[in-house]
Motif scaffolding. Structure first.
Motif, mmCIF file in Angstrom:
data_model
loop_
_atom_site.group_PDB
_atom_site.id
_atom_site.type_symbol
_atom_site.label_atom_id
_atom_site.label_comp_id
_atom_site.label_asym_id
_atom_site.label_seq_id
_atom_site.Cartn_x
_atom_site.Cartn_y
_atom_site.Cartn_z
ATOM 1 N N ASP A 49 0.824 -1.196 0.000
ATOM 2 C CA ASP A 49 0.000 0.000 0.000
ATOM 3 C C ASP A 49 0.867 1.258 0.000
ATOM 4 N N VAL A 50 1.926 1.228 0.806
ATOM 5 C CA VAL A 50 2.825 2.377 0.853
ATOM 6 C C VAL A 50 3.457 2.585 -0.519
ATOM 7 N N SER A 53 0.542 3.834 -2.963
ATOM 8 C CA SER A 53 -0.214 5.070 -2.743
ATOM 9 C C SER A 53 0.663 6.303 -2.547
ATOM 10 N N VAL A 54 1.892 6.081 -2.067
ATOM 11 C CA VAL A 54 2.719 7.254 -1.792
ATOM 12 C C VAL A 54 3.477 7.689 -3.040
ATOM 13 N N ASP A 65 -0.191 11.494 -0.822
ATOM 14 C CA ASP A 65 -1.015 10.474 -1.475
ATOM 15 C C ASP A 65 -1.963 11.105 -2.481
ATOM 16 N N ASP A 70 -0.524 18.422 1.144
ATOM 17 C CA ASP A 70 -1.369 19.305 1.940
ATOM 18 C C ASP A 70 -0.701 20.644 2.215
ATOM 19 N N LEU A 71 0.599 20.621 2.456
ATOM 20 C CA LEU A 71 1.301 21.856 2.816
ATOM 21 C C LEU A 71 1.340 22.812 1.631
ATOM 22 N N GLU A 93 8.404 20.548 10.990
ATOM 23 C CA GLU A 93 6.990 20.726 11.305
ATOM 24 C C GLU A 93 6.722 20.511 12.788
ATOM 25 N N MET B 1 0.835 19.196 10.384
ATOM 26 C CA MET B 1 1.036 18.451 9.133
ATOM 27 C C MET B 1 0.290 17.126 9.191
ATOM 28 N N LYS B 2 -0.582 16.885 8.240
ATOM 29 C CA LYS B 2 -1.356 15.648 8.196
ATOM 30 C C LYS B 2 -0.432 14.497 7.835
ATOM 31 N N ILE B 4 0.496 10.904 6.256
ATOM 32 C CA ILE B 4 -0.033 10.089 5.170
ATOM 33 C C ILE B 4 -0.408 8.737 5.757
ATOM 34 N N LYS B 5 -1.655 8.316 5.514
ATOM 35 C CA LYS B 5 -2.198 7.174 6.249
ATOM 36 C C LYS B 5 -1.412 5.888 5.981
ATOM 37 N N SER B 6 -1.106 5.615 4.725
ATOM 38 C CA SER B 6 -0.450 4.338 4.421
ATOM 39 C C SER B 6 0.921 4.246 5.088
ATOM 40 N N ILE B 7 1.594 5.392 5.242
ATOM 41 C CA ILE B 7 2.893 5.385 5.927
ATOM 42 C C ILE B 7 2.691 5.085 7.406
ATOM 43 N N LYS B 23 9.675 6.021 16.292
ATOM 44 C CA LYS B 23 10.577 6.751 15.415
ATOM 45 C C LYS B 23 11.305 5.813 14.451
#
Lengths: 194, 194
Positions: A49-50, A53-54, A65, A70-71, A93, B1-2, B4-7, B23
């Motif tokens: 998925d990573v 989608s990334v 994605d 977003d930024l 951030e 900062m949102k 990324i969901k898959s990450i 981390k």
């Protein structure tokens, strides 16, 4: 004692991750044996998925994605902070000390490793500088990071845009990713003209 | 900062591995993004392959890709070394100091964690002791490891089989000054003739 092949193969895959040696890789592989089949399937799905989608933001080169991150989509681009890697964006951030946009080079200049300006995400940086007042170069304070900063300053200053460098409050030879937030935000505050 | 969901999902999978924090997990996930699609596919295959091909030896409980592991199939079973986990077999094999067979309990007795004898691989240990002269208990020298050793001794000694425990004392290369007092007093108690 004969090693079991599938365990050795998986360990060699884990060993490709940063900072993972032979022994740690084997430990991870053993942990996978103890996982349920559902967990292993979910692990695989997450990996694929990573990868699927990334992608890189078409403006700044950071992970996203969507088409634009977003930024870039939500912030003013008066100030552009240039970093080497996506993880550096996350680090800055976290300080909350910067509300402009970023630009990710995906590397630094390195004659030793044959990385020239053409290998970095510089073309799209030059293309986005319309209406930008300041470019802050936040590469690591090491030889390659400094060389990259000097190179960018020579390239961008003639356009009448201010080019600054994060202050050397970060000790020479350390890495952005591991700096504490206070040090990092001070380095942003005290940036100097190049 | 949102995020990324898959990450974030992949990082949470990596965080299930032993000793991997938030981390480090994120760092691994970023490394996967930089892998080629072929590498990610190979990673997935290796994960699934380990889960599908590795099972437990029907005699000793160690990992194997057959019905009975190589050690059980090829070595005399006069001496059986009992360990808690498969990784302990690898550690002892590396010394080259033992040429008998192993028996893997997959844990130690722990009333705190509700692990009783029924949860350990003890039934198959009792079933294999025909013709065995000595059972060496090589569990860790901590409370649970000691309790397990005492339990096994009570179970096996009545069968007329010698039950021994790996020696405890000051480890090679360490300094008396920094040894904890339990270790030091045990080393004194169990002193040997020169």
């Amino acid at each position: 004692m004969k090693e079991i092949k599938s365990i050795a193969v998986l360990a060699s895959r884990f060993a490709m991750l940063p900072g993972v040696g032979r022994k740690t890789a084997l430990r991870y592989a053993h942990a996978v044996i103890d996982m349920s089949e559902q967990e292993v399937d979910a692990f695989c799905d997450a990996l694929r998925d990573v990868k699927n989608s990334v992608r890189l933001c078409s403006v700044c080169g950071n992970y996203t994605d969507g088409e634009v991150c977003d930024l870039c989509a939500s912030r003013p681009s008066k100030q552009v902070c240039v970093v080497a890697y996506p993880k550096d964006v996350a680090a800055i951030e976290k300080t909350g000390a910067f509300d402009g946009v970023y630009h990710v080079l995906h590397g630094t200049l390195s004659p030793m490793n044959n990385r020239t300006p053409d290998d970095l995400n510089i073309k799209s940086l030059m293309a986005r500088l319309d209406g930008t007042d300041e470019v802050i170069v936040a590469t690591n304070p090491d030889v390659e990071g400094e060389a990259t900063a000097v190179y960018l300053a020579r390239l961008i200053k003639p356009l009448g845009i201010k080019v600054t460098r994060i202050a050397q409050g970060i000790s020479m030879g350390s890495e952005l990713e591991y700096a504490d937030s206070v040090t990092l935000s001070q380095a942003l505050d005290r940036r100097t003209s190049l």
